[in-house]
Motif scaffolding. Structure first.
Motif, PDB file in Angstrom:
ATOM      1  N   GLN A  83     -10.944   9.429   1.627  1.00 54.77           N
ATOM      2  CA  GLN A  83      -9.537   9.727   1.860  1.00 54.77           C
ATOM      3  C   GLN A  83      -8.789   8.504   2.366  1.00 54.77           C
ATOM      4  O   GLN A  83      -7.620   8.306   2.047  1.00 54.77           O
ATOM      5  CB  GLN A  83      -9.416  10.888   2.843  1.00 54.77           C
TER       6      GLN A  83
ATOM      7  N   LYS B 186       0.824  -1.201   0.000  1.00 54.01           N
ATOM      8  CA  LYS B 186       0.000   0.000   0.000  1.00 54.01           C
ATOM      9  C   LYS B 186       0.865   1.261   0.000  1.00 54.01           C
ATOM     10  O   LYS B 186       1.878   1.329   0.674  1.00 54.01           O
ATOM     11  CB  LYS B 186      -0.921   0.002   1.217  1.00 54.01           C
ATOM     12  N   GLY B 187       0.440   2.245  -0.764  1.00 60.72           N
ATOM     13  CA  GLY B 187       1.125   3.527  -0.778  1.00 60.72           C
ATOM     14  C   GLY B 187       2.185   3.679  -1.846  1.00 60.72           C
ATOM     15  O   GLY B 187       2.746   4.762  -2.017  1.00 60.72           O
TER      16      GLY B 187
ATOM     17  N   SER C  16       0.895   6.191  -7.080  1.00 54.19           N
ATOM     18  CA  SER C  16       0.384   7.560  -6.991  1.00 54.19           C
ATOM     19  C   SER C  16      -1.003   7.611  -7.614  1.00 54.19           C
ATOM     20  O   SER C  16      -1.165   7.409  -8.818  1.00 54.19           O
ATOM     21  CB  SER C  16       1.324   8.514  -7.734  1.00 54.19           C
TER      22      SER C  16
ATOM     23  N   GLY D 214      -6.574   8.135  -0.595  1.00 54.56           N
ATOM     24  CA  GLY D 214      -5.550   9.069  -0.188  1.00 54.56           C
ATOM     25  C   GLY D 214      -6.106  10.485  -0.122  1.00 54.56           C
ATOM     26  O   GLY D 214      -7.298  10.723  -0.299  1.00 54.56           O
ATOM     27  N   SER D 215      -5.238  11.437   0.115  1.00 53.88           N
ATOM     28  CA  SER D 215      -5.683  12.812   0.352  1.00 53.88           C
ATOM     29  C   SER D 215      -6.108  13.537  -0.917  1.00 53.88           C
ATOM     30  O   SER D 215      -6.820  14.541  -0.859  1.00 53.88           O
ATOM     31  CB  SER D 215      -4.561  13.600   1.029  1.00 53.88           C
TER      32      SER D 215
END
Length: 331
Positions: A172, A151-152, A155, A176-177
């Motif tokens: 979110q 995870k992460g 992009s 994500g943000s």
């Protein structure tokens, strides 16, 4: 696949039997049908999905359902995805087979400014149903991606065409943000380098076999209700350890004697179908991979290569080496 989709809806809605009947209302499907292989029409899926929206009264239902879809529980389609080489390959595969799961929506993947965009449109549907499908598919893509890579590492940007929801936290947490509302369009995008990330469960040999089988299942429009077809699907999805007729019967929710009787009506025996599946996979391995004869024998459940050679010659009237040499001479 559609039975799994409906069961996921029931799970998210925390529906008991009465609620399940409400979910299926006016679709022509009964709760007992969920134990069978289902191939629903777009209209049936829209009716069931709309029933779910009305039952939940939650505008974020699509997000919840998509986040709950377990890729490994989606049979041959799931296996094809998790054995893909990269995230980009898996994404293309998900969109390629999307029509099998959600035929009412139009999905496109476009390149723009060093990013790859997944755009979903269904203008012919009511706004709430279109939103449900958009959020479901975007959430399912993210859930799958988090399963396939750490995870992460990718992009991700996401935009939605509608107003800011009452609670942005679930969006979110999942995307994500960088979540944008009141946009001119709904789009999920990845930077191109993210799509080159390797999948930890990649297996090019298995991927090709599963994809061919996915294509066969999607193109098949006859014999769908035949028990022999369903047995072959169970065998093909079993990996390298083929189940016994008793285990297959249990999976199809019938006794072994009932399975044998229904197969006999269609002119088959269980061993005959198992041999057909093994023969199919053997040809795939011989013509599409560089696996040795010993490795292929092991994958197909034979105790040694000699037994595999004898069985293959009985099935194909040729030796495994002869089939492989024919492929080499063509290429």
């Amino acid at each position: 696949m559609h039975a799994y989709y409906i069961k996921t809806l029931i799970k998210v809605l925390k529906a008991g039997k009465p609620e399940a009947e409400c979910l299926l209302y006016n679709s022509g499907i009964r709760d007992v049908d969920l134990e069978k292989e289902l191939n629903l029409t777009a209209q049936q899926l829209d009716i069931i999905s709309n029933n779910a929206i009305e039952m939940s009264r939650d505008s974020q239902l699509g997000l919840l359902v998509g986040s709950s879809m377990d890729i490994s529980s989606q049979g041959i389609f799931g296996y094809a995805i998790i054995t893909s080489t990269t995230i980009g390959d898996a994404l293309k595969l998900m969109l390629r087979y999307n029509k099998a799961l959600l035929p009412s929506i139009d999905v496109k993947m476009l390149s723009r400014e060093n990013r790859v965009e997944v755009i979903i449109k269904a203008p012919h549907l009511p706004d709430n149903l279109e939103r449900f499908y958009i959020e479901l598919l975007y959430a399912a893509i993210m859930r799958s991606g988090n399963t396939l890579i750490p995870k992460g590492r990718a992009s991700v940007h996401v935009e939605f065409q509608y107003d800011v929801p009452y609670d942005k936290a679930p969006y979110q947490q999942l995307f994500g943000s960088k979540v944008k509302f009141n946009s001119t369009r709904s789009v999920l995008s990845f930077d191109e380098t993210s799509l080159n990330l390797a999948i930890v469960t990649a297996n090019p040999v298995a991927r090709d076999i599963f994809r061919r089988e996915c294509d066969r299942l999607l193109s098949r429009d006859t014999h769908r209700g035949m028990i022999s077809e369903r047995v072959q699907e169970v065998l093909l999805q079993s990996g390298t350890e083929f189940p016994t007729s008793m285990r297959v019967a249990n999976q199809l929710h019938m006794s072994e004697s009932t399975l044998q009787r229904r197969l006999a009506k269609e002119g088959y025996k269980f061993q005959q179908l198992l041999d057909q599946v093994r023969n199919k996979l053997a040809h795939e391995y011989l013509t599409g991979t560089q696996l040795t004869i010993n490795e292929i024998a092991s994958l197909l459940g034979f105790s040694d290569a000699a037994n595999f050679r004898r069985a293959f010659k009985r099935w194909s009237k040729q030796t495994p080496t002869a089939v492989r040499n024919q492929t080499l001479s063509i290429t």
